[in-house]
Design a protein around this motif. Structure first.
Motif: not given
Ligand code: SF4
Ligand code: SF4
Length: 169
Positions: A64-65, A115-118, A124-128, A151-156
């Motif tokens: 879920s979100m 729990r996801k973080v934003k 985007k919500h992602f699982v750290p 998130c990993p994508e933005c960090r990349r």
């Protein structure tokens, strides 16, 4: 025809009884015997490697979100132990438990909640993952700049931009 049967009887006499009257007698559980699995929620990263490796869909992901749930349903498990082989943290233990009869489906289910973080950049919500979890904890205390929480994508993407800048691009 008589000869092979006689040979079979001789062998059977030599070997003796090799079966057990389960459930009237306790079953033979060898060292290699595999039953249902148990997931240690405290060291599960939520990476999903076990889900990909599971051949019978006994492990699935519900999302879920705000949360990602790793769901193990023993009713579909074939006790192959593949998930334990691929788990990077050793969170999965193969037990010798195999007597699972129940009239409550929930008894056959284990759910690990992450729990996801934003992401502050794309939202985007992602699982750290472990490093991110550490960073997020530090971020919450204001000890590390918040851009580390992306998130990993933005960090990349940020990393690539920085590399290009470093190379004078
Ligand atoms: S033991 Fe095999 S079937 Fe059961 S959850 Fe693990 S990978 Fe899936
Ligand atoms: S149990 Fe292991 S493989 Fe499965 S999600 Fe958790 S860390 Fe990843």
């Amino acid at each position: 025809m008589v000869k092979p049967i006689l040979k079979l009887i001789t062998v059977a006499k030599e070997v003796g009884v090799v079966t057990r009257k389960y459930p009237y007698e306790s079953p033979l559980l060898t060292e290699e015997f595999r039953g249902k699995i148990e997931i240690d929620a405290s060291i599960c990263w939520g990476c999903g490697a076990c889900v990909k490796a599971c051949p019978s869909n006994a492990l699935t992901i519900r999302e879920s979100m705000d949360v990602m749930e790793l769901v193990y349903f023993a009713g579909r498990c074939i006790f192959c132990g593949r998930c334990a082989d691929v788990c990077p943290t050793g969170a999965i233990r193969v037990t010798k438990e195999f007597e699972l009869a129940t009239d409550e489906l929930e008894d056959l289910e284990q759910v690990v909640i992450h729990r996801k973080v934003k992401c502050p950049i794309c939202g985007k919500h992602f699982v750290p993952q472990p490093l991110e979890k550490y960073v997020c904890e530090k971020c919450a205390k204001g000890e590390i700049p918040t851009y580390m929480m992306v998130c990993p994508e933005c960090r990349r993407k940020v990393g690539v931009k920085k590399m290009i800048r470093c190379k004078g691009g």
